[in-house]
Motif scaffolding. Structure first.
Motif, short mmCIF file in Angstrom:
data_model
loop_
_atom_site.label_atom_id
_atom_site.label_comp_id
_atom_site.label_asym_id
_atom_site.label_seq_id
_atom_site.Cartn_x
_atom_site.Cartn_y
_atom_site.Cartn_z
N GLN A 110 0.77 -4.55 4.42
CA GLN A 110 1.21 -4.05 5.77
C GLN A 110 0.66 -2.85 6.12
OE1 GLN A 110 3.77 -5.78 7.28
NE2 GLN A 110 3.26 -7.11 5.97
N GLY A 111 -0.22 -2.10 5.23
CA GLY A 111 -0.97 -0.95 5.72
C GLY A 111 -0.19 0.37 5.52
N TRP B 271 -10.51 -3.16 0.76
CA TRP B 271 -9.63 -2.31 1.61
C TRP B 271 -10.59 -2.38 2.91
CZ3 TRP B 271 -5.36 0.47 0.88
CH2 TRP B 271 -4.89 0.69 -0.59
N ARG C 85 -10.24 -4.25 13.01
CA ARG C 85 -10.11 -4.21 11.70
C ARG C 85 -11.47 -3.96 11.02
NH1 ARG C 85 -5.06 -6.48 8.55
NH2 ARG C 85 -4.18 -5.76 10.35
N TYR D 84 -5.53 -1.06 5.31
CA TYR D 84 -5.01 -2.28 4.52
C TYR D 84 -5.52 -2.64 3.28
CZ TYR D 84 -3.02 -2.83 9.41
OH TYR D 84 -2.35 -2.93 10.61
N CYS D 85 -4.93 -3.29 2.13
CA CYS D 85 -5.64 -3.79 1.11
C CYS D 85 -5.33 -5.42 1.49
CB CYS D 85 -4.97 -3.38 -0.26
SG CYS D 85 -3.38 -3.72 -0.71
N ARG E 14 -9.64 -1.05 7.36
CA ARG E 14 -9.06 0.03 8.15
C ARG E 14 -8.98 -0.45 9.70
NH1 ARG E 14 -13.14 5.17 7.52
NH2 ARG E 14 -14.74 4.48 8.59
N GLU F 30 0.86 -1.18 -0.02
CA GLU F 30 0.09 0.11 -0.10
C GLU F 30 0.84 1.30 -0.09
OE1 GLU F 30 -2.05 -2.91 3.07
OE2 GLU F 30 -0.06 -2.32 2.50
N CYS G 37 -2.65 0.14 -4.02
CA CYS G 37 -2.36 -1.14 -3.48
C CYS G 37 -1.71 -1.67 -4.78
CB CYS G 37 -3.20 -1.77 -2.87
SG CYS G 37 -3.09 -3.54 -2.25
N TRP H 47 -2.84 -10.20 2.70
CA TRP H 47 -2.93 -8.67 3.12
C TRP H 47 -1.46 -7.95 2.82
CZ3 TRP H 47 -7.11 -7.05 5.42
CH2 TRP H 47 -8.32 -7.85 5.83
#
Length: 124
Positions: free
Chosen positions: A116-117, A36, A45, A95-96, A38, A6, A22, A114
């Protein structure tokens, strides 16, 4: 394996915009549904948006409808989240996620891969 990276997070004032990207490492990216999520401090999450492999179907959580837009470019192996009219409550790590499916998953457990954000901070 699919690696997701991301980018595009940052600090923005309320009412501003950001576009998250992403990038996926894998060929056949077009076979993967993308999402997506968050996570705000002290919270679980949560789902934000998802898009089908073709881009033809999208889903959003109610709190971002009309403000966020998810899209993808399968020629670039990239999915985007355009975020407009940002609010302080949108502050979170974004996060994607990816899953090889023709469905459009909207829950965390349905995604296998996933990133890493990236941090998004909206100041009031």
């Amino acid at each position: 394996q699919v690696q997701l990276v991301e980018s595009g997070g940052g600090l923005v004032q309320a009412g501003g915009s950001l576009r998250l990207s992403c990038a996926a490492s894998r060929r056949l990216f077009s076979r993967y549904a993308m999402g997506w999520f968050r996570q705000a401090p002290g919270k679980e999450r949560e789902f934000v948006a998802a898009i089908s492999w073709s881009g033809g179907i999208t889903y959003y959580t109610d709190s971002v409808k009309g403000r966020f837009t998810i899209s993808r470019d399968n020629t670039k192996n990239t999915v985007y989240l355009q975020m407009n009219s940002l609010r302080p409550e949108d502050t979170a790590v974004y996060y994607c996620a990816a899953d090889r499916t023709i469905e459009v998953p909207t829950t965390r457990d349905e995604y296998n891969y996933w990133g890493q954000g990236t941090q998004v901070t909206v100041s009031s």
